[in-house]
Scaffold this active site. Sequence first.
Site: not given
Ligand code: IFM
Length: 498
Positions: A218, A403
Amino acid sequence: MKNRRDFLATSLAVMGAGTLSGKTMAQTPDPAPMPVTQPYSDAAALCAMPGNVATARFPEGFFWGTATASYQIEGAWNVDGKGESIWDRFSHTRGKVKGGDTGDVACDSYHRYAEDIALMKRLNQKSCRFSLAWTRIQPDGTGAANQKGLDHYSRFVDALLEAGIRPSCTLYHWDLPQALEDKGGWPNRDLMNYFADYAGIVAKALGDRVKTWAIFNEPWVFTFIGYQQGDHAPGLKNGDLAWRAAHVVNLAQGQAFRAMKAMSPDALIGGAYNMSPGTPASDSAADRAAVARFQAVNELFLYPAIHGRYPKAFKGKPPAAMGIKPGDGKIMRAPLDWIGINYYFRQMVADAPLRQSKYVGYNSWMPAEGPLTYIGWEVWPRGLYDIVMTVARAYKLPIEITENGASYADGPLPGGRVPDARRLAYLKAHLAELARAIADGAPVRGYHAWSLLDNFEWSHGYSQCFGLTWVDVRTQQRILKDSGLWYGRVAASGRLDV
Ligand code: IFM
């Protein structure tokens, strides 16, 4: 992001949209905590989801996985020669993290990783997405490797392989060495080469066993929320620095890619990019064009890797603050082997012809048609289908969901069971939409639930729980939630009606 209101403010500020009417702000209060017992029958009905749970099937060899990140679970913040990271500094600074929480101990996974791997095995996992703490390997971000740090990750990788689980390693999930932040952090162009050195060190040490890598997690979040919005480490509030950081991260991505391939030619290297599908706020041509620019921001770190330049969809020239130099296109270019998508929510997008927003030029906000999770994010499973299809059509590369998950505050009942029906429904609905994308031709080869464990959720501390496993942060007791047990059956069968 702290909550939905912060998210709106953040996205607008970052995109230079300028204003958000007081009326809209007043209409988006913090979500009230939801009681554990709240009924949550059918996410499909709630979220206009065409995916079919009963008929959904996943391909043979699909990588069923979970994802975690070093700072969020490891603890052991100053053990075995580890240096200080910007998240150590940030969380140790009063007022930065809710409740004064820190990642000093977190889930203590540095010491308890065998227990974590046993959980993964119980859940029939095929892939474990984890990240390395740069400060364990180069405590100050430069120079010789700290052997104890490398040994730790080497043991961890061996244990995963022993359990039959593919290691999927992310080089950077936000925990920059503080010593490099003291040299200017990501806006400093020197970081592209420091980062490439680090990438080469880890590829050399682990590349014989780790074949799947993501360079950054990210990048939009750690550049814009870290350097412009200030809610994440290093906590700066300067839009020019954020744009400059974004450009240096693109350069670093290219340099790291080459350094890793040089050490480990059969490495499969990608990135994990946060992406939200954009819906035009109206049928106007202006709003539809704004969605194209919004999508270009989704691809701010992907498009330059593949094409060696910034997306054409933007208006005009990139901001001067980025400090782009002749030849940078070649440095940014990194022919990635695969694309990771982190999907949590969709956004509405409207054109914003404001002076400050010349380059990107839109307002974006999260609608609330679907239910909200505890952190305030709208549940919209169909958005996963939409973003996967968009990326699949544009890039024609293998895709993994790196994710996807939801925060709900469910704890153990007397007797120990953790019924988390809302998370189970969330996962089921999103996976049905993913199966639909695969059936429609998207080359998706894996899915990683965020997260294996309840963990340190950045500026929220331990108040937001995304885990398939409930963790008592005082005793480190771990209990698989109902959603985790269900996910284990899905991983064993490739079906959702289990
Ligand atoms: O916890 C975070 C992760 O570190 C990065 N993506 C989003 C998740 C939830 O906010």
